[in-house]
Design an enzyme around this catalytic site. Structure first.
Site, PDB file in Angstrom:
ATOM      1  N   HIS A  48      -8.163   1.704   5.178  1.00  0.00           N
ATOM      2  CA  HIS A  48      -8.200   3.208   5.175  1.00  0.00           C
ATOM      3  C   HIS A  48      -9.143   4.364   5.001  1.00  0.00           C
ATOM      4  CE1 HIS A  48      -3.991   2.094   5.804  1.00  0.00           C
ATOM      5  NE2 HIS A  48      -3.640   1.646   4.312  1.00  0.00           N
ATOM      6  N   HIS A  61      -2.285   1.272   9.411  1.00  0.00           N
ATOM      7  CA  HIS A  61      -1.679  -0.137   9.226  1.00  0.00           C
ATOM      8  C   HIS A  61      -1.605  -0.648  10.382  1.00  0.00           C
ATOM      9  CE1 HIS A  61       0.232   1.182   4.935  1.00  0.00           C
ATOM     10  NE2 HIS A  61      -0.881   0.640   4.849  1.00  0.00           N
ATOM     11  N   HIS A  92      -8.253  -3.902   2.085  1.00  0.00           N
ATOM     12  CA  HIS A  92      -7.332  -3.219   2.965  1.00  0.00           C
ATOM     13  C   HIS A  92      -7.427  -1.648   2.483  1.00  0.00           C
ATOM     14  CE1 HIS A  92      -3.102  -2.280   4.280  1.00  0.00           C
ATOM     15  NE2 HIS A  92      -3.261  -1.218   3.304  1.00  0.00           N
ATOM     16  N   GLU A  93      -7.622  -0.874   1.132  1.00  0.00           N
ATOM     17  CA  GLU A  93      -7.715   0.424   1.084  1.00  0.00           C
ATOM     18  C   GLU A  93      -9.009   0.775   1.650  1.00  0.00           C
ATOM     19  OE1 GLU A  93      -5.334   1.732   0.181  1.00  0.00           O
ATOM     20  OE2 GLU A  93      -3.899   0.455  -0.764  1.00  0.00           O
ATOM     21  N   CYS A 113       0.732  -1.462   0.024  1.00  0.00           N
ATOM     22  CA  CYS A 113      -0.065   0.058   0.168  1.00  0.00           C
ATOM     23  C   CYS A 113       0.930   1.299  -0.085  1.00  0.00           C
ATOM     24  CB  CYS A 113      -0.942  -0.094   1.164  1.00  0.00           C
ATOM     25  SG  CYS A 113      -1.806   1.445   1.530  1.00  0.00           S
TER      26      CYS A 113
END
Length: 259
Positions: free
Chosen positions: A213, A219, A209-210, A83
């Site tokens: 965020h 993280h 994952h993104e 990332c």
């Protein structure tokens, strides 16, 4: 024991800086210094740490054997696709934890990757947001166009935000936090070989994952967490959020209630 400066850095607010642009691949120690600068410290603070301290910090963060030596194990994990959001920022652009102040969020898919059906991408993104809504009160609704809380798009190289992608491998995507100057923006590198399997880069895993965020998660140093900064394929048939992921997202939005 890590030196005091590293302990202080480790507990600064994470990831509230913007994503970082890619850089050219360097060899050995030069590569490590560049990596450390891009994802952990600015060049101003970097001289405060010896080479051994930087390597030990990276080894501790990635849960490797802490030797202070630049070995193959350390280089291998630093060279993994990852990332583009930095792991530790020097400062927070706003106080407190980044989060949305509502539980119903809209999302839109602005464009699509090469060689993947539109319907497939829609299904993958739906599955990725559902992972987060399954453990929180969050509700996601897909809408069309730019008028959405979370805007998902695929771009190659420079794409107008000052943080260009770098082609296959390297940085896979980046996302902006709820209290940033571009809340909810999620970008993926269009030049990656996105897939629905172990081949290439699995879109579901990176999207989960993104999106984490975009919801406010930093993280994690836990290799079992979907928020671990580097990419490694996981079998989708057995994939689930780690205890760490669930705990941290519920700290922001609470637990899912069932009636």
């Amino acid at each position: 024991m890590l030196p005091t400066i590293l302990k202080a850095i480790l507990f600064l607010p994470w990831c509230l800086a913007l994503p970082v642009p890619p850089t050219t691949d360097l060899e050995g120690w030069d590569f490590v210094k560049d990596y450390f600068h891009r994802f952990f410290l600015t060049k101003k603070a970097l001289p405060l740490l010896t080479e051994g301290e930087q390597i030990r910090f990276l080894q501790q963060f990635f849960h490797l054997n802490v030797t202070g030596l630049l070995n193959k194990e350390t280089l291998d994990i630093l060279r993994r696709p990852r990332c583009g959001v930095p792991d530790v920022a020097e400062y927070s652009i706003s106080p407190g934890r980044p989060k949305w102040d509502k539980h119903t969020l809209t999302y839109s898919i602005i464009n699509y990757p090469y060689d993947m059906k539109t319907s497939t991408v829609k299904d993958i993104i739906h599955d990725a947001v559902s992972i987060w809504s399954s453990v929180t009160p969050l509700i996601f609704q897909q809408v069309e166009g730019q008028d959405a809380d979370i805007k998902i798009s695929f771009w190659a190289l420079a794409h107008g935000d000052g943080f260009p992608f770098d082609g296959p491998g390297g940085v896979l995507g980046h996302a902006f936090f709820p209290n940033s100057e571009a809340p909810g923006i999620v970008h993926f590198d269009k030049d990656e070989h996105w897939s629905t399997s172990y081949r290439g880069i699995n879109l579901f895993l990176v999207a989960t994952h993104e999106l984490g965020h975009s919801l406010g998660l930093f993280h994690s140093g836990n290799p079992n967490s979907i928020m671990y900064p580097t990419y490694e394929y996981q079998d989708l048939r057995t994939f689930h959020l780690s205890v760490d992921d669930i705990k941290r997202i519920q700290q922001l939005y609470g637990r899912k209630t069932f009636f």
